[in-house]
Design an enzyme around this catalytic site. Sequence first.
Site, PDB file in Angstrom:
ATOM      1  CD  GLU A 263      -1.807   8.340   6.298  1.00 25.99           C
ATOM      2  OE1 GLU A 263      -1.158   8.043   5.280  1.00 25.99           O
ATOM      3  OE2 GLU A 263      -2.361   7.421   6.587  1.00 25.99           O
ATOM      4  CE  LYS A 321       2.854   4.598   4.394  1.00 23.93           C
ATOM      5  NZ  LYS A 321       1.436   4.541   4.017  1.00 23.93           N
ATOM      6  CB  CYS A 366      -0.672   4.565   7.469  1.00 25.28           C
ATOM      7  SG  CYS A 366      -2.267   3.923   6.682  1.00 25.28           S
TER       8      CYS A 366
END
Length: 487
Positions: A263, A321, A366
């Site tokens: 990321e 995301k 994440c």
Amino acid sequence: MILADLLVGAFAALALPPLFFLPALALGLLYLYRCTQDASSVRQLALHAFFFGLGYHTLALSWLTNAILTRAHEFWWAVPIAAPGCALILAPLTVVPVLLCRLAPSGLSRMILLAALWTLADMARVFIFTGFPWNPTGSVFELPGLAGDILIQPAAYIGVDGLSFLAALTGLLVWHSHRARIFLGIFYAAWIGAGWYRLSHPTLLPVTNPVVALLQGNVQERDILSRSGALDAFRLYLRLTNEGVARAREVAADRSVVYLWPESGFPGLLDEDEAARRLIAQAADGAWGMIGSDRRDAQNRFYNSVMALDESGQIAAVYDKATLVPFGEYQPRFIPFNLLPDQLTPGRGLATWSLPALGQVGPMVCYEIIFSGHVIGPSRPSWLANVTNDAWFGNSAGPRQHLATARMRAVEEGLPVAQAANMGITAAFDASGHELGRLPWGHADSLVIALPSPQPPTIFARYGRSLPLILCAFGVFLAVFLGRQQS
């Protein structure tokens, strides 16, 4: 009284990763149970439970202070309140089960009811903002090595929340009676035997996953935020890509080779930088890759994304995301003033890519991997790829706790999981949650892993969190039945 509650709650948190001091959870739950017996009023019991929860979550989330320190010049005022502030939101979820379990008579029925309600409160954390199911109680079984591998195998059937129920129930029953301890001994002997058998006799699908080169650049968070070291970071990841792909090809045989940047691995907007993509393709020497990068759309909205690059550096797929971090990537609407200088836009939802070289892969960014039962897109992939930037957490419990969630998702879904982290911990797990390799925190290198095949969909993968819910419902029913027998 308050100090004792806080200290015992904090002590109980020592059972969580990375310390795994399991007696602490049993002692903490015993303390709560005794409070249900000794508190003179509902108000006093609620205060006991609240401050216990405050101490428990404050210590468990103490790593949050590291994230604030990366931007201390802006959020200096939040440094002493980051962990206690989050714990303040979570502490009421300790109060509810403790108060309700007092409805059952003291003894076995109350212990079972407390374990079931504790687990249901743990599960309810997915409804706080975008959800915050960090550190579920069941993660106490994720001990390092073979012991943890064996103990977490039931997650393939009941998920980490089912393990939470078993952990809480064990922590209470061990104090109940000699007969209860004998029962627990027999139960855990069967558990260990079944877990060992499942590990020793995996059923694998006839799917060949790629060899992955997981890259860890060890780039400081302050350099990512300021962009001061952007060029150096980019050059570093180009070098790691070249080295990692070369090493991967040495073991690939007839497999494809894939590289993963973490990321924020690319310090810019990768989809708008064709020259950078060409340089990456040259370094990758014909391999496909997945790269974490910010993205901007036509409405000037920003996304935290991972992009698939083909052998020529063209973008083959983009995943934005979907589940953002509250107070980190977006600000809840009920706050009337601006806390965050920049906010991100959530993506459309989980996805499964079907691409050359990568195969069937589920990309995640994440935070998204912490959600039990919610890591698979519309179709089942053959492996999960999580890119993360745990540099925010510092060299603390945070990266270890995050890695534990990746391990648990592997068992729950029966899928290999590969995680590339900027500063660590980069690692990969097979479909049984066994660690295949890792890079330690604060070390720049590449980790080459030949990902094994996936397993068939697990029971948990088919039915999700409904199974631990049923388990808890059975616990409530049993507690009520036993309570009526006592009265």
